[in-house]
Design an enzyme around this catalytic site. Structure first.
Site, PDB file in Angstrom:
ATOM      1  N   LYS A  92      -7.241  42.406 -42.692  1.00 52.78           N
ATOM      2  CA  LYS A  92      -7.093  41.121 -43.381  1.00 52.78           C
ATOM      3  C   LYS A  92      -6.593  41.338 -44.822  1.00 52.78           C
ATOM      4  O   LYS A  92      -6.986  42.299 -45.468  1.00 52.78           O
ATOM      5  CB  LYS A  92      -8.477  40.460 -43.364  1.00 52.78           C
ATOM      6  CG  LYS A  92      -8.712  39.381 -44.350  1.00 52.78           C
ATOM      7  CD  LYS A  92     -10.131  38.873 -44.266  1.00 52.78           C
ATOM      8  CE  LYS A  92     -10.929  39.156 -45.529  1.00 52.78           C
ATOM      9  NZ  LYS A  92     -10.366  38.629 -46.747  1.00 52.78           N
TER      10      LYS A  92
ATOM     11  N   LYS B  12      -8.418  40.124 -51.732  1.00 48.83           N
ATOM     12  CA  LYS B  12      -8.187  40.309 -53.157  1.00 48.83           C
ATOM     13  C   LYS B  12      -8.804  41.605 -53.660  1.00 48.83           C
ATOM     14  O   LYS B  12      -8.405  42.114 -54.692  1.00 48.83           O
ATOM     15  CB  LYS B  12      -8.669  39.092 -53.954  1.00 48.83           C
ATOM     16  CG  LYS B  12     -10.113  38.727 -53.837  1.00 48.83           C
ATOM     17  CD  LYS B  12     -10.418  37.561 -54.801  1.00 48.83           C
ATOM     18  CE  LYS B  12     -10.902  36.327 -54.091  1.00 48.83           C
ATOM     19  NZ  LYS B  12     -12.233  36.470 -53.494  1.00 48.83           N
TER      20      LYS B  12
ATOM     21  N   LYS C 204     -17.519  46.266 -45.448  1.00 47.84           N
ATOM     22  CA  LYS C 204     -17.598  46.531 -46.890  1.00 47.84           C
ATOM     23  C   LYS C 204     -18.521  47.698 -47.226  1.00 47.84           C
ATOM     24  O   LYS C 204     -18.263  48.424 -48.177  1.00 47.84           O
ATOM     25  CB  LYS C 204     -18.035  45.271 -47.648  1.00 47.84           C
ATOM     26  CG  LYS C 204     -16.947  44.204 -47.656  1.00 47.84           C
ATOM     27  CD  LYS C 204     -17.157  43.171 -48.740  1.00 47.84           C
ATOM     28  CE  LYS C 204     -15.935  42.272 -48.825  1.00 47.84           C
ATOM     29  NZ  LYS C 204     -16.053  41.215 -49.804  1.00 47.84           N
TER      30      LYS C 204
HETATM   31  P1  ATP Z   1     -13.016  39.964 -51.154  1.00 49.35           P
HETATM   32  O1  ATP Z   1     -12.031  41.027 -50.733  1.00 49.35           O
HETATM   33  O2  ATP Z   1     -13.619  40.212 -52.500  1.00 49.35           O
HETATM   34  O3  ATP Z   1     -14.046  39.671 -50.096  1.00 49.35           O
HETATM   35  P2  ATP Z   1     -11.411  37.778 -50.216  1.00 49.35           P
HETATM   36  O4  ATP Z   1      -9.933  37.780 -50.456  1.00 49.35           O
HETATM   37  O5  ATP Z   1     -11.897  38.125 -48.845  1.00 49.35           O
HETATM   38  O6  ATP Z   1     -12.113  38.653 -51.332  1.00 49.35           O
HETATM   39  P3  ATP Z   1     -13.371  35.672 -50.443  1.00 49.35           P
HETATM   40  O7  ATP Z   1     -13.789  35.144 -51.774  1.00 49.35           O
HETATM   41  O8  ATP Z   1     -14.283  36.633 -49.758  1.00 49.35           O
HETATM   42  O9  ATP Z   1     -11.912  36.320 -50.600  1.00 49.35           O
HETATM   43  O10 ATP Z   1     -13.084  34.444 -49.466  1.00 49.35           O
HETATM   44  C1  ATP Z   1     -12.723  33.153 -49.963  1.00 49.35           C
HETATM   45  C2  ATP Z   1     -12.140  32.313 -48.849  1.00 49.35           C
HETATM   46  O11 ATP Z   1     -10.837  32.801 -48.499  1.00 49.35           O
HETATM   47  C3  ATP Z   1     -12.953  32.326 -47.548  1.00 49.35           C
HETATM   48  O12 ATP Z   1     -12.907  31.025 -46.983  1.00 49.35           O
HETATM   49  C4  ATP Z   1     -12.208  33.292 -46.676  1.00 49.35           C
HETATM   50  O13 ATP Z   1     -12.407  33.046 -45.291  1.00 49.35           O
HETATM   51  C5  ATP Z   1     -10.778  33.004 -47.096  1.00 49.35           C
HETATM   52  N1  ATP Z   1      -9.932  34.167 -46.851  1.00 49.35           N
HETATM   53  C6  ATP Z   1     -10.073  35.392 -47.433  1.00 49.35           C
HETATM   54  N2  ATP Z   1      -9.115  36.213 -46.996  1.00 49.35           N
HETATM   55  C7  ATP Z   1      -8.356  35.504 -46.114  1.00 49.35           C
HETATM   56  C8  ATP Z   1      -7.222  35.812 -45.314  1.00 49.35           C
HETATM   57  N3  ATP Z   1      -6.683  37.021 -45.356  1.00 49.35           N
HETATM   58  N4  ATP Z   1      -6.699  34.844 -44.531  1.00 49.35           N
HETATM   59  C9  ATP Z   1      -7.249  33.599 -44.493  1.00 49.35           C
HETATM   60  N5  ATP Z   1      -8.327  33.247 -45.217  1.00 49.35           N
HETATM   61  C10 ATP Z   1      -8.877  34.188 -46.016  1.00 49.35           C
HETATM   62 MG    MG Z   2     -13.999  38.247 -48.480  1.00 52.06          MG
END
Ligand code: ATP
Ligand code: MG
Length: 342
Positions: free
Chosen positions: A204, A207, A121
């Site tokens: 990965k 969002k 990040k």
């Molecule tokens: P950001 O990009 O802002 O970090 P994010 O999509 O990674 O958002 P988080 O809020 O950081 O979401 O993570 C919330 C939960 O979703 C965590 O348990 C994380 O491991 C899970 N998660 C996030 N992205 C994935 C993915 N691509 N596959 C499986 N689990 C995920």
């Molecule tokens: Mg995340």
């Protein structure tokens, strides 16, 4: 999931999601779907909208407010029941940030520097990244340990942060000569613990990814979901009939993993059914499945968002329930550390 570690800590599940954008299919399969399953197994569950984590990168205040409520709706629409689980937003329970400060004094700079999420990040611009983004894992350790949580369901990407949480607990216990914080177990289960970007099988799904085509949002309509899956990057070969045949095919593996997670099947079970198919056949099947599973969720989210006062009421009640747990644990922590007047 294995049961609680052999210790005096009562099994308790905690996890959180950032209101840093709309929910994705990765969040659903890697986290939300698992949360509701654990709740339905009868475990004590605490789930948090981690707004203090979200602001470690810039968030527009009005959007953040909206995202926090939308995320709450996403939890409920995915099957997390506020009558069974505690649901609240992190900033409403000040003990998270208070314990995080203590953990800032326990955790070491070197530990933080090794975190993959920090490197991803902050990127090349580490000098310009916020101090909060660097200290993110200490706040995450506090989120978990302020409940003495024993199990944390997360996606694969958060495994390293749970290991750091264990390091923080172990160092605190060692430095102060106590057995106060548990050794939390990550629970990384299911076929889709790491859903990949639809545009790049090495990244990965997130969002916060600038490309909307890289992800499926829980609020996407049926046509958008079908279009994104149709356009998802793949290779020209047919699907193999065994998991081994997916080894060097990250994009193909990703789509099969998603199918397996939706249908609660193993990869081999899915491949026994779809092996030999071309993507021209498999993609529409996957799109139909995704629409069938996600559209009830997006419909329910929209319904819940019609009345934000109900969402706010749920969050406020959850915060009160959370504080019943966090206040005594913070008080005891202050006593252990020697902070007077806690
Ligand atoms: P950001 O990009 O802002 O970090 P994010 O999509 O990674 O958002 P988080 O809020 O950081 O979401 O993570 C919330 C939960 O979703 C965590 O348990 C994380 O491991 C899970 N998660 C996030 N992205 C994935 C993915 N691509 N596959 C499986 N689990 C995920
Ligand atoms: Mg995340």
């Amino acid at each position: 999931m294995t049961d609680a570690p052999a210790s005096h800590f009562t099994p308790r599940v905690f996890s959180g999601i950032q209101p840093s954008g709309g929910l994705t299919l990765g969040n659903y399969l890697g986290a939300l779907k698992r949360f509701s399953e654990m709740q339905d197994e009868g475990r004590e569950c605490i789930f948090c909208m981690v707004d203090l984590h979200a602001i470690t990168v810039w968030q527009d205040p009005d959007k953040l407010r909206h995202n926090t409520r939308e995320l709450t709706a996403g939890f409920i629409a995915s099957g997390v029941d506020p009558e069974k689980s505690i649901l609240f937003n992190q900033s409403a329970v000040p003990e998270h940030a208070q314990l995080a400060w203590i953990f800032n004094t326990v955790a070491r700079m070197g530990w933080m520097q090794r975190m993959t999420q920090w490197k991803d990040k902050a990127g090349k611009n580490a000098e310009k990244a916020s101090l909060g983004l660097f200290a993110y894992p200490a706040l995450m350790a506090a989120d978990i340990l302020i409940y003495h949580a024993t199990h944390v369901p997360v996606g694969e990407d958060q495994k390293q942060h749970i290991e750091l949480t264990r390091d923080v607990a172990a160092k605190f216990n060692h430095d102060y000569g106590v057995d106060f914080f548990p050794m939390t177990e990550p629970v990384i289960e299911g076929a889709a613990t790491r859903v990949m970007s639809l545009r790049d099988g090495s990244k990965k799904m997130s969002k916060s990814d600038p490309s909307d085509a890289s992800r499926i949002n829980l609020t996407d309509d049926a046509d958008t979901i079908a279009k994104k899956i149709r356009k998802a990057k793949t290779d020209p070969d047919a699907l193999p009939s065994e998991a081994k045949g997916l080894e060097d095919r990250p994009e193909a593996r990703n789509l099969v993993n998603i199918y397996a997670a939706f249908t609660n099947q193993s990869i081999d079970q899915v491949l026994a059914e779809v092996g030999g198919q071309q993507f021209g056949t498999f993609k529409p099947m996957l799109a139909d499945l995704a629409v069938a599973k996600l559209s009830p969720i997006s419909t329910e989210m929209a319904r819940l968002l019609n009345d934000t006062s109900e969402i706010d009421r749920i969050l406020a009640r959850g915060a009160e329930q959370a504080r019943d747990i966090t206040a005594p644990i913070l008080k005891k922590t202050y006593e252990i550390v020697g902070l007077v007047g806690a």
